[in-house]
Design an enzyme around this catalytic site. Structure first.
Site, PDB file in Angstrom:
ATOM      1  N   HIS A  59      41.897  49.638  44.700  1.00 43.15           N
ATOM      2  CA  HIS A  59      41.674  48.223  44.980  1.00 43.15           C
ATOM      3  C   HIS A  59      42.716  47.570  45.890  1.00 43.15           C
ATOM      4  O   HIS A  59      42.436  46.545  46.524  1.00 43.15           O
ATOM      5  CB  HIS A  59      41.616  47.444  43.659  1.00 43.15           C
ATOM      6  CG  HIS A  59      40.764  46.216  43.729  1.00 43.15           C
ATOM      7  ND1 HIS A  59      40.677  45.415  44.842  1.00 43.15           N
ATOM      8  CD2 HIS A  59      39.941  45.646  42.812  1.00 43.15           C
ATOM      9  CE1 HIS A  59      39.849  44.414  44.612  1.00 43.15           C
ATOM     10  NE2 HIS A  59      39.381  44.529  43.397  1.00 43.15           N
ATOM     11  N   TYR A  65      36.611  33.868  35.683  1.00 43.96           N
ATOM     12  CA  TYR A  65      37.048  34.264  37.023  1.00 43.96           C
ATOM     13  C   TYR A  65      35.841  34.774  37.794  1.00 43.96           C
ATOM     14  O   TYR A  65      35.167  35.706  37.369  1.00 43.96           O
ATOM     15  CB  TYR A  65      38.102  35.368  36.892  1.00 43.96           C
ATOM     16  CG  TYR A  65      38.726  35.866  38.178  1.00 43.96           C
ATOM     17  CD1 TYR A  65      40.064  35.610  38.451  1.00 43.96           C
ATOM     18  CD2 TYR A  65      38.003  36.609  39.103  1.00 43.96           C
ATOM     19  CE1 TYR A  65      40.662  36.081  39.609  1.00 43.96           C
ATOM     20  CE2 TYR A  65      38.582  37.068  40.268  1.00 43.96           C
ATOM     21  CZ  TYR A  65      39.916  36.810  40.517  1.00 43.96           C
ATOM     22  OH  TYR A  65      40.512  37.274  41.677  1.00 43.96           O
ATOM     23  N   THR A  91      40.892  37.235  48.728  1.00 40.79           N
ATOM     24  CA  THR A  91      40.030  36.598  47.731  1.00 40.79           C
ATOM     25  C   THR A  91      40.639  35.301  47.209  1.00 40.79           C
ATOM     26  O   THR A  91      41.830  35.050  47.372  1.00 40.79           O
ATOM     27  CB  THR A  91      39.781  37.531  46.535  1.00 40.79           C
ATOM     28  OG1 THR A  91      41.043  37.842  45.916  1.00 40.79           O
ATOM     29  CG2 THR A  91      39.085  38.802  46.954  1.00 40.79           C
TER      30      THR A  91
END
Length: 778
Positions: free
Chosen positions: A482, A598, A611
């Site tokens: 990630h 979230y 993001t």
């Protein structure tokens, strides 16, 4: 070994008669062709650098400016308003007598040279002006807040100007220098939005205390931290991204498997071929074709906003291939290599290097299948300690860092580790069968998700930017690290891979890849290891940690086909808002209350954006849920208000006016300054019990769902963020399908993934029929 001899370009031996030199012309030809390919790539990169360096102008526009300047000069007109004469005076030209006579005869040579200098300066100035104007245009975001079908005249003019400036076909990175920088929101606005977001989660007393904390923070420490943050924003390309990458991802010392890495799935109903080697051949080829497009910058600026001409930042594509996250004692490091001509392959406890280029050309899918089949047919046993070596990447980071530093920095271990880390990507040839199959397709689909998320905890290399998994029955999937990029970037790659595999490369009638085979290709190279007992012991400890983590994950995948975004849009409600409100209702019914939620939103409208968080639990969504539980019949109006609120929050996040990244950066600044803030400490310690993300379909043109309705991707998912929470990923496919991926932990008795998704379906089923009824009660 024949391939070892072919790899030697020349050999020589010293004899009493002299030196006996033997040349291998085949090897020299291979060296020549590989070098030629390398130089072609360098020339291509240089060419692309020039093209994107002058965008939105073109290199040929320089010639137009030069000719126009010369024409006006020859017409006895001075386009420079005296600048050419001044440049001529300051040019460092000195001539001898013979040269002077020459220039007197050639009256236009020196003025032409001066005009060339002036034209070049004028051209560069015009490029900077055009780029500045384009950046101003791309900084306009009001279009996002306008209702569909009610576009203002300002936005219409803006769209026309952006299209005019973007009329030339851009390369992948053409817009990078024209994208605006992420703005730092006013601290007052961020705190106001934060307090609004937590209001439905706090009692009156708790909210009053939080309001006082926020007010105290703003009047004291907050403004000081804000000044430092604005200073960084003036200096850095993006004031968030580098800290986000380092402190959220790279400095984490816990396992990245499950906690950070995520997965992507194959087609739901279709497996293009049951042959494992053939599926691997086409999948690897498609990925390398995508890499070629990235290297040549032939992709459109990735992920343009649908219905607009607005580009998104493509910086994350730079580290897609040939990238590895290497462990460190305090922080990991992302290492990226310019290019590599091989992939690393794991099968049955052994590691291989598979060369995918030969004589400067990419192997055909059939040739890669042939090489993969050689690996599958190889019956050699794993070396001591080799089989479960990948568990080091699945466990805690510090032990892996220590082992790597002590035992993998020299000798055969370093050489073999370099092959894995420098490979274009990692491939696992799994010995299991997966997919929605058998007598219990629901359970098997969940097992498929878990397998992609963590596998056996040692048969993936979780440090690689992404790993491809090819199962025994031809099913495939992806596991991505990630830190280097976010899910939309990987999803774009995976969409291209699936579509290219099924619709462009294709298979023969008997399931093999298409193309010819050069059977003289050298065998894939077995990697050699010398794993000492200390490393083997640590492998077992890391495996135990990873296995406990994997066993605790409860994954459930649910394809919802009753309806999709087509029916939702008829009510003028955002499909994403519909799903998010459904999640709020499900959590309320599951846990008897609301939680901090979230939802990931992108900020790639800005340069190097990543993001932002959309706090989906709002006053409006809570009002709707409570009204639904209280059987209030004005539900649709409340639902529309909640949807509009959610859409506004999403737009604010996308346009740089979010809450959480700003507060996160203020917290980082406070740590650098060595000061404590009870407000920031409390904000950043709040758990996200409901962590959600939508996987967008970005290239629907690649999938002909009308003629091939079964070629539907399941999307992907991730592990739960909180020990007592849910991780929810969903993908809206076409007009009539929504796929859900839900994860939680078995160790928490209050969370069950299958129960949670069934509660989400309740709202979907509730609104699947009585839409018209509720519409009367607005």
């Amino acid at each position: 070994m024949a391939e070892a001899h072919q790899a030697v370009a020349f050999q020589f031996t010293i004899t009493p008669e002299g030196i006996d030199l033997q040349l291998s012309y085949q090897a020299l030809n291979q060296i020549y062709l590989s070098g030629l390919r390398s130089w072609k790539k360098r020339v291509s990169r240089m060419r692309n650098s020039v093209i994107k360096g002058v965008y939105p102008a073109s290199p040929s526009s320089w010639l137009f400016v030069v000719i126009a300047t010369l024409v006006t000069m020859y017409m006895h007109s001075d386009p420079s308003m005296g600048l050419i004469a001044k440049i001529q005076q300051h040019l460092p030209l000195r001539y001898t007598d013979k040269h002077t006579h020459f220039f007197r005869d050639q009256k236009f040579v020196l003025p032409s040279l001066v005009s060339l200098v002036f034209s070049t300066l004028l051209w560069l100035s015009l490029i900077l002006a055009l780029r500045f104007c384009l950046k101003l245009l791309l900084s306009y975001h009001q279009w996002m807040f306008e209702r569909h079908g009610q576009i203002s005249n300002t936005t219409k003019v803006w769209v026309t100007l952006v299209r005019l400036f973007s009329s030339r076909k851009p390369l992948l990175y053409s817009y990078q220098t024209s994208l605006p920088h992420l703005p730092v929101p006013a601290i007052k606005d961020t705190l106001s939005r934060y307090l609004e977001s937590v209001r439905p989660l706090l009692s009156d007393v708790e909210f009053k205390q939080m309001t006082e904390l926020a007010s105290q923070f703003e009047s004291t420490l907050g403004n000081r931290l804000q000044r430092y943050l604005k200073l960084k924003a003036l200096w850095a390309t993006n004031y968030v991204s580098d800290w986000w990458e380092e402190y959220v991802y790279l400095r984490s010392r816990s396992p990245i498997m499950v906690n950070s890495n995520y997965y992507g799935m194959d087609f739901l109903y279709v497996t293009p071929t049951p042959l494992q080697a053939a599926r691997a051949g086409n999948t690897i080829t498609a990925l390398l074709l995508y890499r070629r497009k990235v290297n040549r910058e032939e992709l459109k600026p990735v992920g343009r906003v649908p219905g607009t001409v607005i580009p998104l930042c493509a910086a994350q594509c730079e580290r897609m291939f040939n990238t590895t996250r290497t462990p460190g004692a305090e922080t990991d490091v992302l290492q990226h290599w310019q290019d590599s001509e091989f992939v690393a392959v794991y099968h049955n406890g052994r590691y291989f290097r598979l060369w995918v280029y030969c004589a400067g050309r990419l192997l055909s899918p059939r040739e890669i299948e042939y090489q993969i089949q050689r690996i599958l047919d190889d019956s050699s046993p794993p070396q001591p300690g080799e089989e479960k070596l990948g568990a080091l990447t699945a466990g805690d980071r510090i032990p892996w860092s220590q082992m790597r530093k002590q035992y993998f920095t020299s000798g055969v271990n370093k050489r073999s580790l370099d092959v894995i880390e420098k490979a274009a990507f990692f491939v696992t040839l799994d010995d299991e069968e997966q997919g929605m199959r058998g007598e219990d397709p629901v359970k098997n689909l969940d097992c498929y998700a878990k397998s992609l998320l963590h596998g056996k905890c040692y048969d993936r290399w979780f440090d690689k930017s992404f790993s491809i998994v090819i199962y025994k029955n031809g099913k495939n999937g992806l596991n991505a690290e990630h830190s280097w990029a976010d899910a939309p970037t990987v999803a774009h790659l995976w969409e291209y891979t699936l579509a290219t595999d099924a619709f462009q490369l294709g298979y023969t009638e008997d399931g093999h890849c298409k193309g010819q085979v050069d059977r003289s290709l050298p065998h894939p190279q077995r990697l050699v290891w010398d794993i000492p007992s200390e490393v083997q012991a640590q492998v077992q400890r890391s495996l135990a940690v990873a296995q406990a983590l994997a066993d605790d994950v409860d994954c459930h995948v649910f394809p919802f086909r009753d309806f999709g975004k087509g029916r939702i849009k008829k009510l003028r409600i955002s499909p994403d808002a519909f799903i998010q409100i459904s999640l709020q209702l499900a959590y309320y019914r599951d846990r008897g209350g609301f939680c901090l939620t979230y939802e990931a939103s992108m900020t790639r409208l800005f340069r190097e954006g990543r993001t932002e968080t959309v706090r989906s639990c709002s006053n409006e969504s809570c009002d709707f849920v409570k009204a639904l539980e209280g059987q209030n019949f004005k539900l649709l109006r409340l639902f529309q208000l909640a949807s509009e609120k959610h859409q506004n929050l999403y737009r604010l996040a996308m346009t740089g006016a979010g809450i959480d990244r700003h507060l996160f950066c203020l917290y980082v600044v406070s740590k650098y300054l060595g000061v404590e803030s009870s407000f920031l400490k409390q904000v950043l310690s709040e758990p996200w019990r409901l962590s959600t993300s939508q996987t967008p379909v970005q290239q629907m043109e690649l999938f002909d769902l009308k003629n091939h309705p079964d070629f539907i991707s399941l999307g992907g998912g991730f592990g739960p963020v909180a020990d007592d929470g849910y991780g929810v990923s969903y993908i809206i496919v076409g007009e009539d399908m929504i796929n859900f991926h839900v994860s939680s932990k078995y160790s928490c008795s209050e969370t069950v993934s299958k129960i949670f998704i069934s509660l989400v379906m309740e709202l979907c089923c509730l609104f699947s029929v009585p839409f018209s009824y509720y519409s009367l009660e607005i």
